[in-house]
Write an enzyme that holds these catalytic residues in place. Structure first.
Site, short mmCIF file in Angstrom:
data_model
loop_
_atom_site.label_atom_id
_atom_site.label_comp_id
_atom_site.label_asym_id
_atom_site.label_seq_id
_atom_site.Cartn_x
_atom_site.Cartn_y
_atom_site.Cartn_z
N GLY A 126 -11.81 8.05 -24.24
CA GLY A 126 -11.20 7.68 -25.51
C GLY A 126 -11.34 8.75 -26.59
N GLU A 161 -8.75 19.20 -18.43
CA GLU A 161 -7.49 19.24 -17.70
C GLU A 161 -6.60 20.28 -18.36
OE1 GLU A 161 -6.00 15.20 -17.12
OE2 GLU A 161 -7.45 15.03 -15.48
N LYS A 174 -4.58 5.78 -8.20
CA LYS A 174 -4.45 4.41 -8.70
C LYS A 174 -3.95 4.46 -10.14
CE LYS A 174 -6.47 1.25 -10.96
NZ LYS A 174 -5.26 0.59 -11.45
N PRO A 175 -2.65 4.18 -10.36
CA PRO A 175 -2.15 4.16 -11.73
C PRO A 175 -2.57 2.86 -12.42
CG PRO A 175 -0.39 3.61 -10.18
CD PRO A 175 -1.62 3.90 -9.35
N GLU A 215 -11.81 3.23 -31.64
CA GLU A 215 -10.46 3.70 -31.27
C GLU A 215 -9.49 2.52 -31.39
OE1 GLU A 215 -9.83 4.50 -27.05
OE2 GLU A 215 -8.63 6.24 -27.57
N CYS A 265 -4.47 9.40 -26.57
CA CYS A 265 -5.91 9.62 -26.70
C CYS A 265 -6.19 10.66 -27.77
CB CYS A 265 -6.49 10.06 -25.37
SG CYS A 265 -5.61 11.46 -24.66
N GLU A 317 -11.86 11.84 -18.58
CA GLU A 317 -11.08 12.06 -19.80
C GLU A 317 -11.03 10.71 -20.48
OE1 GLU A 317 -9.79 14.90 -20.83
OE2 GLU A 317 -10.24 16.10 -19.07
N GLY A 328 -15.76 12.31 -23.01
CA GLY A 328 -15.74 12.66 -21.60
C GLY A 328 -16.28 14.02 -21.23
N LEU A 378 -23.59 10.25 -5.86
CA LEU A 378 -23.52 11.67 -6.24
C LEU A 378 -22.11 12.25 -6.01
CD1 LEU A 378 -27.01 12.88 -5.01
CD2 LEU A 378 -26.29 12.37 -7.34
N LYS A 414 -18.90 14.48 -26.34
CA LYS A 414 -19.52 13.18 -26.67
C LYS A 414 -18.87 12.07 -25.82
CE LYS A 414 -19.09 13.33 -31.25
NZ LYS A 414 -19.33 13.07 -32.68
P1 NAP Z 1 -8.72 1.67 -19.02
O1 NAP Z 1 -8.61 0.22 -19.27
O2 NAP Z 1 -10.06 2.29 -19.04
O3 NAP Z 1 -8.02 1.92 -17.57
C1 NAP Z 1 -7.88 3.22 -17.06
C2 NAP Z 1 -7.72 3.12 -15.56
O4 NAP Z 1 -8.95 2.64 -14.99
C3 NAP Z 1 -6.64 2.12 -15.12
O5 NAP Z 1 -5.98 2.60 -13.98
C4 NAP Z 1 -7.47 0.90 -14.79
O6 NAP Z 1 -6.82 0.00 -13.92
C5 NAP Z 1 -8.66 1.54 -14.13
N1 NAP Z 1 -9.83 0.69 -14.00
C6 NAP Z 1 -10.10 -0.49 -14.60
N2 NAP Z 1 -11.29 -0.98 -14.16
C7 NAP Z 1 -11.78 -0.08 -13.30
C8 NAP Z 1 -12.97 0.01 -12.53
N3 NAP Z 1 -13.90 -0.95 -12.55
N4 NAP Z 1 -13.15 1.09 -11.75
C9 NAP Z 1 -12.22 2.08 -11.70
N5 NAP Z 1 -11.06 2.06 -12.39
C10 NAP Z 1 -10.86 0.98 -13.18
O7 NAP Z 1 -7.82 2.52 -20.01
P2 NAP Z 1 -6.34 2.21 -20.50
O8 NAP Z 1 -6.38 1.02 -21.40
O9 NAP Z 1 -5.42 2.21 -19.35
O10 NAP Z 1 -6.03 3.53 -21.33
C11 NAP Z 1 -6.36 3.71 -22.67
C12 NAP Z 1 -7.63 4.50 -22.80
O11 NAP Z 1 -7.52 5.72 -22.09
C13 NAP Z 1 -7.91 4.87 -24.25
O12 NAP Z 1 -9.28 4.74 -24.50
C14 NAP Z 1 -7.48 6.33 -24.29
O13 NAP Z 1 -8.08 7.09 -25.31
C15 NAP Z 1 -7.89 6.80 -22.96
N6 NAP Z 1 -7.15 7.99 -22.59
C16 NAP Z 1 -7.82 9.19 -22.55
C17 NAP Z 1 -7.12 10.36 -22.26
C18 NAP Z 1 -7.81 11.69 -22.22
O14 NAP Z 1 -7.20 12.66 -21.76
N7 NAP Z 1 -9.04 11.82 -22.69
C19 NAP Z 1 -5.75 10.30 -22.01
C20 NAP Z 1 -5.11 9.07 -22.07
C21 NAP Z 1 -5.82 7.92 -22.35
P3 NAP Z 1 -6.05 -1.30 -14.48
O15 NAP Z 1 -4.96 -0.79 -15.36
O16 NAP Z 1 -5.58 -1.93 -13.26
O17 NAP Z 1 -7.07 -2.10 -15.24
#
Ligand code: NAP
Length: 490
Positions: free
Chosen positions: A262, A468, A185-186, A391, A294, A260, A464, A254, A461
């Site tokens: 913020g 990866e 799911k992107p 963030e 991120c 991964e 996550g 479970l 912390k």
């Molecule tokens: P997000 O709002 O958390 O969304 C991430 C994914 O989760 C999207 O596909 C989203 O779908 C989906 N989602 C939303 N509600 C959900 C639910 N209830 N259950 C399961 N999935 C759900 O994050 P974002 O705004 O796309 O990305 C930015 C964040 O990602 C930042 O905090 C960034 O730091 C973090 N990030 C972390 C890494 C890492 O490697 N640690 C890498 C890149 C980004 P929808 O788009 O349809 O809402």
């Protein structure tokens, strides 16, 4: 600002990819895909419902339980992933155009970082498939024991909007080489490259049902996918808040979960650093992908003797970074990826200004149609200011002085996050000493975002669990099965 329309001819079939077939959503719903540089619609894609998630999971289940993928040798899977790598190279321009138009990435970034790094992940894990093995264990009794590495089964891969191609490849390639099947799911805002990848993987020879894509709103289908009884593993990348929610759902059944999440990295510049190199690193660390990274470096910690000098250089240098039309080869900073991101960044900077922060440069939206926000440097913030501890996920840098190594470490570790960090110094002993005290999954010395498929990344912390990249990622997609024979003769 003049913006060139990207070539939108054939971005992707805007349909779901389930069981090797392109399908409309079962209720016929569609969602618009927006070009962040213009705010205009570029295409639309199917908006999946829970019933479509059920169909995708059923296809992945069937492909895992009865299909050839988990049963073929890892060498055969490796050859198919290697073919996928070659096809990604052949389709570089198409993938890069889609990623650039959909996310607002400068086209050069999309070509040379997004497509390149994503393809290299497939190449790396394809090579891995040639030496996947288990272990024989020495035992004390009359037994013979060996440990097999087995795939989990159906993996739900949920990815965020900012690096769609890389972050999906960092899940799909190791998941597939291990023999899992995937429902991906992107992010709603940036679904195009996942659909292109469905075509590429099918052409490479990935059997039907092994890779499925459901485009749709996380708020509608996310919970259903994560808690689906036929999903054996969830690999989530996204915000800490949504990740924590999804983890709680997976915990109820479970289901193994990797997260991964913020980040809010500190970049520590010591007074002995090579200043030219350090400044370049500081700027690229916070403007890369418009700060929507991120592992970006939005918190600059500068040793006090060079603090004012560094601020002066940033005041002059940041506005010189080419900013604007993502279709132009010289552009380094494009727009934010969505109206929501623009609103979030605008709000955080405004609240910082209201709280007395000094705007060294930037601090405003540019234009009215696209989602452009001028690269911004803020100084004179309290250590617990929102813009410092939360963030921002935009092209915004906060600058804080420090006097001692202890203070730098305390400030660097002083947020809930722990994803990336950086140290700029000529003193290697100091670099080792400070790096070992930083709470982060990765620390870059005299550089930033030095990524390689072989090097794991991930958080501590609130950033996550799990890693990866590298061999470490295989632990997220394989589990151990110990098989022990009784060798006793009576
Ligand atoms: P997000 O709002 O958390 O969304 C991430 C994914 O989760 C999207 O596909 C989203 O779908 C989906 N989602 C939303 N509600 C959900 C639910 N209830 N259950 C399961 N999935 C759900 O994050 P974002 O705004 O796309 O990305 C930015 C964040 O990602 C930042 O905090 C960034 O730091 C973090 N990030 C972390 C890494 C890492 O490697 N640690 C890498 C890149 C980004 P929808 O788009 O349809 O809402």
């Amino acid at each position: 600002m003049t913006i060139t329309e990207p070539p939108v001819a054939a971005f992707a079939p805007g349909r779901l990819f389930i069981g090797g077939q392109w399908r409309d959503a079962s209720d016929g719903s569609r969602q618009d895909v927006i070009n962040p540089a213009t705010g205009a619609k570029i295409t639309d894609v199917a908006r999946a419902s829970a019933a479509d998630v059920d169909a995708a999971v059923a296809a992945a289940r069937d492909a895992f339980d009865s299909g050839p993928w988990p049963r073929m040798s890892s060498r055969e899977r490796a050859r198919i992933l290697q073919r996928a790598y070659e096809l990604m190279r052949e389709h570089t321009e198409e993938l890069a155009q889609a990623e650039s138009a959909n996310v607002g990435k400068p086209i050069m970034l999309a070509r040379f970082v997004d497509v390149n790094n994503a393809a290299e992940l497939f190449e790396y894990y394809a090579a891995y498939g040639h030496h996947l093995d288990g272990a024989v264990r020495e035992t004390t009794g009359a037994t013979h024991a060996y440990v097999k590495k087995e795939p989990f089964g159906v993996v739900a891969a949920i990815t965020p909007f900012n690096f769609p191609l890389i972050l999906s490849s960092s899940k799909i390639a190791p998941a597939l080489i291990a023999g899992n099947t995937v429902v991906h799911k992107p992010a709603s805002d940036t679904p195009l490259s996942a659909l292109l990848m469905a075509g590429i993987l099918a052409e490479a020879g990935v059997p039907d049902g092994v890779y499925n894509v459901v485009t749709g709103a996380g708020g509608t289908i996310g919970d259903h996918l994560v808690s689906h009884p036929d999903v054996d593993k969830v690999a989530f990348t996204g915000s800490t808040a949504v990740g924590a929610h999804a983890a709680s759902l997976a915990a109820a059944s479970l289901t193994p979960f990797t997260a991964e999440l913020g980040g809010n990295a500190a970049n520590i510049v010591f007074a002995d650093a090579d200043l030219d190199q350090a400044i370049q690193t500081v700027i690229s660390a916070f403007v890369f992908n418009s700060g929507q990274f991120c592992m970006s470096g939005p918190r600059l910690l500068v040793e006090r003797p060079i603090h004012d000098t560094v601020l002066g250089i940033l005041r002059d240098a940041v506005p010189q970074v080419p900013f604007g039309d993502p279709t132009l080869p010289e552009t380094v900073i494009g727009p934010l990826a969505s109206a929501d991101q623009l609103e979030k960044v605008t709000g955080m900077v405004q609240r910082a200004k209201d709280a007395g922060a000094t705007v060294v440069t930037g601090g405003e939206r540019v234009g009215t149609d696209g989602f452009f926000y001028r690269p911004t440097v803020l100084a004179d913030l309290a250590a617990d200011a929102e813009a410092v501890v939360d963030e921002i996920f935009g092209p915004v840098l906060t600058v804080q002085p420090f006097d001692t190594e202890d203070e730098a470490v305390a400030l660097a570790n002083g947020t809930a996050y722990g994803l990336a960090s950086g140290i700029q110094t000529r003193d290697l002993a100091k670099a080792h000493r400070v790096a070992s005290r930083l709470q982060a999954g990765i620390t870059w010395i005299n550089g930033w975002a030095l990524m390689d498929p072989s090097v794991p990344f991930g958080g501590v912390k609130a950033s996550g669990w799990g890693r990866e990249g590298g061999p470490e990622a295989m632990e997220s997609y394989q589990r151990s099965h110990s098989i022990v024979f009784n060798l006793a003769t009576d």
